[in-house]
Design a protein around this motif. Structure first.
Motif, PDB file in Angstrom:
ATOM      1  N   MET B   1       0.838  -1.203   0.000  1.00 19.50           N
ATOM      2  CA  MET B   1       0.000   0.000   0.000  1.00 19.50           C
ATOM      3  C   MET B   1       0.870   1.249   0.000  1.00 19.50           C
ATOM      4  N   LYS B   2       0.453   2.138  -0.889  1.00 19.18           N
ATOM      5  CA  LYS B   2       1.212   3.379  -0.975  1.00 19.18           C
ATOM      6  C   LYS B   2       0.650   4.416  -0.012  1.00 19.18           C
ATOM      7  N   ILE B   3       1.559   5.141   0.575  1.00 21.03           N
ATOM      8  CA  ILE B   3       1.124   6.240   1.456  1.00 21.03           C
ATOM      9  C   ILE B   3       1.658   7.547   0.872  1.00 21.03           C
ATOM     10  N   LEU B   4       0.718   8.422   0.565  1.00 20.42           N
ATOM     11  CA  LEU B   4       1.117   9.733   0.012  1.00 20.42           C
ATOM     12  C   LEU B   4       1.128  10.760   1.154  1.00 20.42           C
ATOM     13  N   VAL B   5       2.303  11.295   1.395  1.00 14.67           N
ATOM     14  CA  VAL B   5       2.427  12.321   2.443  1.00 14.67           C
ATOM     15  C   VAL B   5       2.476  13.700   1.773  1.00 14.67           C
ATOM     16  N   VAL B   6       1.569  14.561   2.183  1.00 16.03           N
ATOM     17  CA  VAL B   6       1.526  15.913   1.592  1.00 16.03           C
ATOM     18  C   VAL B   6       1.864  16.952   2.678  1.00 16.03           C
ATOM     19  N   ASP B   7       2.949  17.666   2.457  1.00 15.47           N
ATOM     20  CA  ASP B   7       3.355  18.713   3.423  1.00 15.47           C
ATOM     21  C   ASP B   7       4.277  19.686   2.709  1.00 15.47           C
ATOM     22  N   ASP B   8       4.166  20.965   3.042  1.00 18.09           N
ATOM     23  CA  ASP B   8       5.041  21.944   2.385  1.00 18.09           C
ATOM     24  C   ASP B   8       6.435  21.952   2.998  1.00 18.09           C
ATOM     25  N   GLU B   9       6.602  21.270   4.131  1.00 18.24           N
ATOM     26  CA  GLU B   9       7.936  21.162   4.737  1.00 18.24           C
ATOM     27  C   GLU B   9       8.674  19.976   4.115  1.00 18.24           C
ATOM     28  N   LYS B  10       9.733  20.282   3.398  1.00 15.27           N
ATOM     29  CA  LYS B  10      10.423  19.208   2.653  1.00 15.27           C
ATOM     30  C   LYS B  10      11.116  18.186   3.560  1.00 15.27           C
ATOM     31  N   ASP B  11      11.526  18.594   4.750  1.00 16.50           N
ATOM     32  CA  ASP B  11      12.224  17.676   5.651  1.00 16.50           C
ATOM     33  C   ASP B  11      11.325  16.545   6.171  1.00 16.50           C
ATOM     34  N   VAL B  12      10.030  16.710   5.953  1.00 17.91           N
ATOM     35  CA  VAL B  12       9.079  15.670   6.334  1.00 17.91           C
ATOM     36  C   VAL B  12       9.457  14.346   5.651  1.00 17.91           C
ATOM     37  N   GLN B  13       9.936  14.452   4.423  1.00 13.89           N
ATOM     38  CA  GLN B  13      10.325  13.257   3.668  1.00 13.89           C
ATOM     39  C   GLN B  13      11.406  12.458   4.400  1.00 13.89           C
ATOM     40  N   ILE B  14      12.480  13.142   4.772  1.00 13.40           N
ATOM     41  CA  ILE B  14      13.587  12.468   5.475  1.00 13.40           C
ATOM     42  C   ILE B  14      13.099  11.883   6.791  1.00 13.40           C
ATOM     43  N   LEU B  15      12.303  12.676   7.477  1.00 16.88           N
ATOM     44  CA  LEU B  15      11.793  12.232   8.767  1.00 16.88           C
ATOM     45  C   LEU B  15      10.973  10.947   8.646  1.00 16.88           C
ATOM     46  N   PHE B  16      10.055  10.938   7.689  1.00 16.91           N
ATOM     47  CA  PHE B  16       9.206   9.748   7.506  1.00 16.91           C
ATOM     48  C   PHE B  16      10.032   8.535   7.095  1.00 16.91           C
ATOM     49  N   LEU B  17      10.983   8.807   6.186  1.00 16.71           N
ATOM     50  CA  LEU B  17      11.805   7.683   5.702  1.00 16.71           C
ATOM     51  C   LEU B  17      12.592   7.051   6.849  1.00 16.71           C
ATOM     52  N   GLN B  18      12.996   7.876   7.807  1.00 18.39           N
ATOM     53  CA  GLN B  18      13.753   7.329   8.934  1.00 18.39           C
ATOM     54  C   GLN B  18      12.846   6.709   9.994  1.00 18.39           C
ATOM     55  N   ARG B  19      11.737   7.413  10.241  1.00 18.88           N
ATOM     56  CA  ARG B  19      10.786   6.913  11.228  1.00 18.88           C
ATOM     57  C   ARG B  19      10.242   5.528  10.845  1.00 18.88           C
ATOM     58  N   PHE B  20      10.023   5.350   9.533  1.00 12.50           N
ATOM     59  CA  PHE B  20       9.448   4.074   9.078  1.00 12.50           C
ATOM     60  C   PHE B  20      10.484   3.209   8.343  1.00 12.50           C
ATOM     61  N   ARG B  21      11.720   3.445   8.719  1.00 10.31           N
ATOM     62  CA  ARG B  21      12.860   2.767   8.126  1.00 10.31           C
ATOM     63  C   ARG B  21      12.686   1.246   8.082  1.00 10.31           C
ATOM     64  N   LYS B  22      12.299   0.673   9.231  1.00 14.09           N
ATOM     65  CA  LYS B  22      12.163  -0.786   9.318  1.00 14.09           C
ATOM     66  C   LYS B  22      11.026  -1.278   8.439  1.00 14.09           C
ATOM     67  N   GLU B  23       9.907  -0.543   8.517  1.00 17.84           N
ATOM     68  CA  GLU B  23       8.717  -0.952   7.762  1.00 17.84           C
ATOM     69  C   GLU B  23       8.978  -0.870   6.263  1.00 17.84           C
ATOM     70  N   ILE B  24       9.705   0.177   5.862  1.00 14.88           N
ATOM     71  CA  ILE B  24      10.027   0.342   4.447  1.00 14.88           C
ATOM     72  C   ILE B  24      10.943  -0.800   3.997  1.00 14.88           C
ATOM     73  N   LYS B  25      11.920  -1.102   4.830  1.00 14.39           N
ATOM     74  CA  LYS B  25      12.898  -2.145   4.543  1.00 14.39           C
ATOM     75  C   LYS B  25      12.205  -3.511   4.351  1.00 14.39           C
ATOM     76  N   LYS B  26      11.231  -3.701   5.248  1.00 18.93           N
ATOM     77  CA  LYS B  26      10.505  -4.969   5.178  1.00 18.93           C
ATOM     78  C   LYS B  26       9.482  -4.953   4.051  1.00 18.93           C
ATOM     79  N   GLY B  27       9.273  -3.791   3.440  1.00 20.54           N
ATOM     80  CA  GLY B  27       8.308  -3.689   2.356  1.00 20.54           C
ATOM     81  C   GLY B  27       6.866  -3.594   2.841  1.00 20.54           C
ATOM     82  N   GLU B  28       6.684  -3.259   4.116  1.00 21.34           N
ATOM     83  CA  GLU B  28       5.326  -3.161   4.668  1.00 21.34           C
ATOM     84  C   GLU B  28       4.655  -1.843   4.259  1.00 21.34           C
TER      85      GLU B  28
END
Lengths: 453, 124
Positions: B1-28
């Motif tokens: 499932m794709k999750i679309l994050v919409v925010d005008d703060e660009k650092d949100v991307q890095i934050l989410f990628l790190q926060r959900f690092r394990k889940e992304i790695k596992k492909g969840e």
């Protein structure tokens, strides 16, 4: 001779008259009166009794004595002409009488000549009396003139005194009015500075919500990045325990990036707080080398979020176009910041008004800001696609207290203060507008020599 | 499932990628990012018929999160994406508007990532 007592009487009378003028209130007046009475009595006695031979000599001696006194006393100077008029007649008569007594033959021989001499001296007397009369008249005229002049001088000095009194009164009145005006002026000045302060506070109020929003975001990042870094360190340790050095290194790189992000957002919050402090600080504004793009962007966001915080349904597209070659220029940042903030607030208000009033589906509220560097100027343009400024109020917008906002919403000082600030920077604040289409404010500040005078 | 994050703060991307690092790695979880409402709509149009969860900020310059929500709920019906709204102002008015516009969930900043993780895993 009947003439001598009359002459004596006349001389005494004249002396009395003269003395009365020259020395009023002296005993002379009384004495001379008695002398005249004495002369009159002697004259009457002379008419009745045959004593003319004696009295004639008394008269003559008295006249000569008085004549001598007249020439001796400078006080009786004016009487001299009269004495000179009578003197020949008295002397000739005396000679005649003496000759008649002493040497009759000679007297008889020259009687005709003596008569002629008497006639001559009579003529002299008349001529001299006429002259004296004329002299007296001239003197009287002179005296009258002097008196008139004195009178006039008195009148003038009286007038002068009156005038001085009036002038004094007026001066007091004017001084009082001046004091009152000074007082009113001081009060006005105080009110003005209070107004400027309240205008600042009002715009600070508008800013507060925007600032809260602006600070909340970097703070969230700081918190989140530090939290996630904490987790990452645990993970890194796990990887190290497993012996996966490559993964551990990758995590370390992420941690490093996160720390950079923490620092970045910390600085961002710091900048916002500093900007807020700068805005609320009153006066003592000094010129500093300032990045116009950064300042503009900061206030652009603050104004937008400030308005959004108050009116949640408000929305507008923000368009920015910054000239990256701008660099830093010398300005008073909090002052120019206030101008920019004011222009943005107005622009947002304008598009907000148009949105709520026209409510056309196609209308896309847009506020744009452009910075540009020309040869010697920096130009900041703030444009909105609101309803524009009506022509009839266009020349009033920079006047203090002029506002189109409802009572209590605007102080009417925003643009007038903006104008003053830009003028103090030797710059210009211009407006271009078209009814129903747009409003564009253009700030131009000279890059050099923009020191406030 | 794709999750679309919409925010005008660009650092949100890095934050989410790190926060959900394990889940992304596992492909969840699979994250896609957009930095404005307009960009989000473009991204959505390019992702045909995919099951999507949208996580959107409300306060953004230009199109706001609420406007985006309205358009999504009107235009993207097959299949209807799940929309979660995020805002810095956790107030009644935004909450009610978001609910009225059909928001599926509501988060306030600062985002509680543990809670968010649970919610996301629940949805998938």
């Amino acid at each position: 001779m009947i003439l001598e007592p009359l002459i004596l009487m006349f001389i005494v009378w004249q002396i009395r008259k003269n003395l009365r003028l020259l020395l009023p209130d002296t005993h002379w007046n009384k004495n001379l009166k008695w002398a005249m009475i004495g002369i009159a009595i002697l004259f009457i006695l002379e008419r009745i009794l045959p004593i003319t031979v004696v009295t004639n000599w008394i008269w003559r001696l008295l006249i000569l004595g008085i004549g001598y006194q007249v020439f001796k006393l400078p006080l009786l100077e004016k009487m001299r002409t009269i004495i000179i008029a009578f003197l020949p007649l008295i002397i000739i008569n005396a000679i005649k009488d003496l000759l008649e007594i002493i040497y009759l033959p000679l007297y008889e021989k020259i009687e005709d000549y003596l008569g002629l001499a008497v006639g001559c001296s009579l003529a002299w007397m008349i001529a001299m009396l006429i002259r004296s009369n004329k002299q007296n008249k001239a003197l009287k005229k002179e005296r009258d003139k002097t008196l008139a002049e004195e009178e006039r001088n008195k009148f003038i000095s009286a007038q002068k005194e009156k005038l001085e009194l009036i002038v004094e009164e007026r001066t007091a009145e004017i001084t009082k009015q001046k004091d009152e005006l000074m007082h009113a002026f001081t009060e006005l000045k105080n009110t003005q500075s209070q107004l400027i302060h309240s205008e600042k506070m009002a715009s600070l109020g508008e800013l507060t919500a925007g600032i809260a929003h602006e600070i909340q975001n970097p703070l969230n990042f700081v918190n989140n990045f530090s939290e996630v870094s904490n987790e990452l360190i645990d993970e890194m340790n796990e990887e190290l325990d497993k012996g996966d050095i490559e993964e551990a290194k990758a995590i370390a790189a992420d941690i490093k990036q996160n720390l950079e992000k923490i620092a970045h957002h910390g600085q961002r919050a710091d900048g916002i707080v500093k900007g807020m402090l700068q805005h609320s600080r009153s006066g003592n504004g000094k010129k500093e080398a300032t990045d116009i793009n950064k300042l503009t962007d900061e206030y652009f966001r603050l104004a937008y979020h400030g308005l959004r915080a108050k009116n949640k349904s408000f929305n507008a597209a923000l368009e920015t176009s910054y000239d990256e070659t701008l660099g830093e220029i010398d300005i008073i940042p909090q002052d120019i910041g206030r101008v920019i903030l004011n222009l943005f607030t107005n622009a947002f208000y304008a598009v907000g008004e148009k949105t709520s009033k026209s409510a056309s589906e196609d209308y896309k509220p847009t506020v744009s800001v452009t910075t540009k560097k020309t040869k010697d100027k920096v130009i900041i343009t703030v444009r909105d696609n609101g309803n524009g400024i009506p022509k009839k109020v266009l020349d009033k917008i920079f006047q203090p207290f002029f506002t189109t906002k409802p009572t209590g919403e605007g102080t009417g000082l925003g643009l007038s203060m903006s104008y003053d600030i830009i003028t103090a920077h030797k710059g210009e604040l211009n407006v271009d507008t078209e009814k129903g289409k747009f409003t564009e404010f253009k700030i131009s500040i000279p890059i050099k020599n923009n020191r406030a005078t | 499932m794709k999750i679309l994050v919409v925010d005008d703060e660009k650092d949100v991307q890095i934050l989410f990628l790190q926060r959900f690092r394990k889940e992304i790695k596992k492909g969840e979880l699979d994250f896609v990012f957009a930095f404005s409402g307009e960009e989000a709509l473009g991204t959505l149009r390019s992702m045909k018929q995919e099951a999507v969860l949208i996580l959107s900020d409300i306060n953004m310059p230009g199109m706001s999160g609420l406007q985006l929500l309205e358009i999504i709920k009107k235009d993207f019906v097959a299949p209807p994406p799940i929309v979660m709204m995020v805002t810095a102002y956790g107030d009644e008015e935004n909450f009610n508007t978001a609910k009225a516009l059909g928001a599926d969930d509501f988060l306030t900043k600062p985002v509680d990532f543990k809670l968010l993780k649970e919610k996301l895993i629940q949805q998938t």
